[in-house]
Each structure stands twice: as C-alpha cells, then as structure tokens.
Design an enzyme around this catalytic site. Structure first.
Site, PDB file in Angstrom:
ATOM      1  N   ASN A  21      24.029 -56.381 -34.907  1.00 47.71           N
ATOM      2  CA  ASN A  21      22.814 -56.036 -34.173  1.00 47.71           C
ATOM      3  C   ASN A  21      21.882 -57.232 -34.315  1.00 47.71           C
ATOM      4  O   ASN A  21      21.321 -57.487 -35.386  1.00 47.71           O
ATOM      5  CB  ASN A  21      22.152 -54.775 -34.739  1.00 47.71           C
ATOM      6  N   ASP A  27      17.061 -58.428 -38.395  1.00 42.99           N
ATOM      7  CA  ASP A  27      16.835 -57.499 -39.503  1.00 42.99           C
ATOM      8  C   ASP A  27      18.125 -56.818 -39.933  1.00 42.99           C
ATOM      9  O   ASP A  27      18.161 -56.136 -40.968  1.00 42.99           O
ATOM     10  CB  ASP A  27      15.750 -56.469 -39.157  1.00 42.99           C
ATOM     11  N   ASN A  40      22.852 -46.255 -36.526  1.00 41.22           N
ATOM     12  CA  ASN A  40      21.539 -45.703 -36.884  1.00 41.22           C
ATOM     13  C   ASN A  40      21.609 -44.487 -37.798  1.00 41.22           C
ATOM     14  O   ASN A  40      20.843 -43.537 -37.639  1.00 41.22           O
ATOM     15  CB  ASN A  40      20.750 -45.374 -35.613  1.00 41.22           C
ATOM     16  N   ASP A  46      25.732 -50.624 -34.431  1.00 36.03           N
ATOM     17  CA  ASP A  46      24.608 -50.023 -35.141  1.00 36.03           C
ATOM     18  C   ASP A  46      24.584 -48.547 -34.784  1.00 36.03           C
ATOM     19  O   ASP A  46      24.214 -48.176 -33.671  1.00 36.03           O
ATOM     20  CB  ASP A  46      23.313 -50.725 -34.717  1.00 36.03           C
ATOM     21  N   GLU A  64      21.675 -54.559 -29.240  1.00 35.46           N
ATOM     22  CA  GLU A  64      20.239 -54.790 -29.087  1.00 35.46           C
ATOM     23  C   GLU A  64      19.974 -56.231 -28.637  1.00 35.46           C
ATOM     24  O   GLU A  64      19.192 -56.963 -29.222  1.00 35.46           O
ATOM     25  CB  GLU A  64      19.488 -54.469 -30.383  1.00 35.46           C
ATOM     26  N   TYR A  77      25.371 -49.000 -29.627  1.00 32.81           N
ATOM     27  CA  TYR A  77      24.034 -49.045 -30.216  1.00 32.81           C
ATOM     28  C   TYR A  77      23.461 -47.634 -30.086  1.00 32.81           C
ATOM     29  O   TYR A  77      22.908 -47.255 -29.049  1.00 32.81           O
ATOM     30  CB  TYR A  77      23.172 -50.083 -29.507  1.00 32.81           C
TER      31      TYR A  77
END
Length: 254
Positions: free
Chosen positions: A7, A242, A147, A145, A35, A106
């Site tokens: 990501n 990040d 989440n 990702d 992303e 994502y």
C-alpha cells in the site's frame, strides 16, 4: 516466483520517496500496489520487462490499485465486488494466470467512528463470495491492505484498540471465516508466534520508530497451493509510505 504487495498511500509521493529503488531491488515477478491515488496519465512508469495493469478510482486522489507483472495474464478483471460506489473506487484488480488467480485488494475502512462498519461487512460478504467463485475455477492468492488486524498478536496495543476500526469483533470474524475455509495467512503459517511484525504505522511522531504498529497487509494463499509456498517477508525497513511492502515466494512460475 516472487510476489510483492505494498500500500503506497499515493504512488506519485512514494516514487519521490524511493519506490523505484525498492522495485528494482526486489525484482519481483508480480508487484501489486494499493491506494495509488491517481488517474490515468498522471504518472509514466518505465518498468522494463513489466506489463502494467491499473484500476483507477473515479474520485481524484483516492484509492485505486495496480499490478506490474513480468508474465502476461490470461484475463484481467477490474470490478465485481461491493456496491456501485465501492466499485468506482478501484479497490480490486484480479489477474488470471495459468495456475492461479491473483487478487489485489484495498479493503474499505470502516472509519474511525465505525460509520461505515455495516457497509464494510457487506463488502466482506461480497468479497468472500467473489473469492469462492474464483476458487471453484482455480486456486487464489489474495494480497493487499485488508484493513484488519486479525489477532491480538497483530497489533501493538490490542487491549486499547479492541472495538476500534480495523480491530472490531465483526471485522476480525470475517478474516477468521476466510482462513477457516480455504485460505492461509502465509505470514502466520511460517511465523505463528512472531510478535512485533507489523505492516502499518501511524504518521504520528516516533510511532514507527517505536514500532507501534498493526499487521493489516496480507498474502492469503489457497490451501491448494500450500505445498508451493517457500517463504514470506515483511520489509519493515522500507520507507515511502505509512505501510511497508510484504513479500511471498512460491515454488512455481505464473
């Protein structure tokens, strides 16, 4: 075969922070990013030897996925999961190869106040059905990702984050369901008790330096491909986003 997932939290920004150096060093056969936060024509990547496949979000500067591959896929799918708005966000990019499907995802965030938790759970059910449909045709490798930190070992401060976005009982249960059926969390397959293995850190000062993170990026591998797995990696020292990149090696070619 080497696969990388990352990501990048804005591909153009990540390029300025060293993306291409890591890309070249990694030498992956398949490199999936999430992303990307751009539209067609906003970046020109000269990736020698790689074919590029993109799924842009309609909303500018938001979401989106891409896969860079040395092997030409048989088919490419860019939609199929979620409601109309989610499908416009470029959240899934599926490439079919001779022996498996690669699903780059994502997953939508349920938001800090859980305002979209219900919508997130609907996405999870649709995503589960989508993967089942693919698996009925050939084995699946899911990366991206997602989440969610699945277990307490997958984030630094489990107690204080219980019930928060990404660590709700409901979100964790959806990941449990995926893994209880036919998908293997490749990292935990090799390192079931490894603590401090994270893939995302807040941008708050010194958080990454102190390794106060979450493991929310995954390679989930079909049980049918378990014997072909070689190893997994978390490149926690690679900056530029990040999130950090993660890797998977398989003992076959795409």
């Amino acid at each position: 075969m080497k696969l990388i997932s990352w990501n990048v939290n804005g591909l153009r920004a990540c390029i300025r922070k060293g993306f291409l150096s890591f890309f070249e060093e990694a030498g992956a056969d398949l490199f999936a990013v999430q992303e990307i936060k751009l539209q067609e024509g906003q970046v020109d990547l000269d990736l020698q030897g790689y074919r590029q496949y993109w799924n842009y979000a309609e909303k500018k500067g938001y979401s989106g996925t891409a896969v860079f591959t040395k092997v030409e896929p048989l088919r490419v799918f860019r939609n199929g999961v979620g409601n109309e708005r989610q499908q416009s966000e470029g959240r899934i990019l599926t490439l079919e190869f001779a022996s498996f499907f690669l699903v780059n995802v994502y997953t939508p965030n349920s938001q800090r106040d859980l305002a979209r938790l219900h919508e997130r759970l609907q996405w999870e059910d649709a995503f589960y059905a989508y993967l089942q449909e693919l698996e009925n045709e050939k084995p699946v490798i899911v990366c991206g990702d997602m989440n969610v930190a699945h277990e307490e070992i997958d984030l630094r401060n489990a107690k204080s984050n219980r019930g928060n976005s990404g660590f709700t009982t409901e979100e964790r249960a959806k990941m449990t369901r995926l893994q209880s059926e036919w998908l293997i969390d490749s990292y935990r397959y090799y390192y079931p008790d490894q603590e401090g293995a994270y893939t995302w850190w807040s941008y708050m000062k010194t958080v990454r330096e102190r390794n106060i993170g979450w493991r929310i990026d995954y390679f989930l591998v079909s049980d049918k491909l378990k014997s072909a797995m070689n190893d997994v990696s978390i490149y926690s020292d690679v900056l530029g986003s990040d999130h950090c990149p993660i890797g998977l090696t398989m003992a076959f070619e795409a």
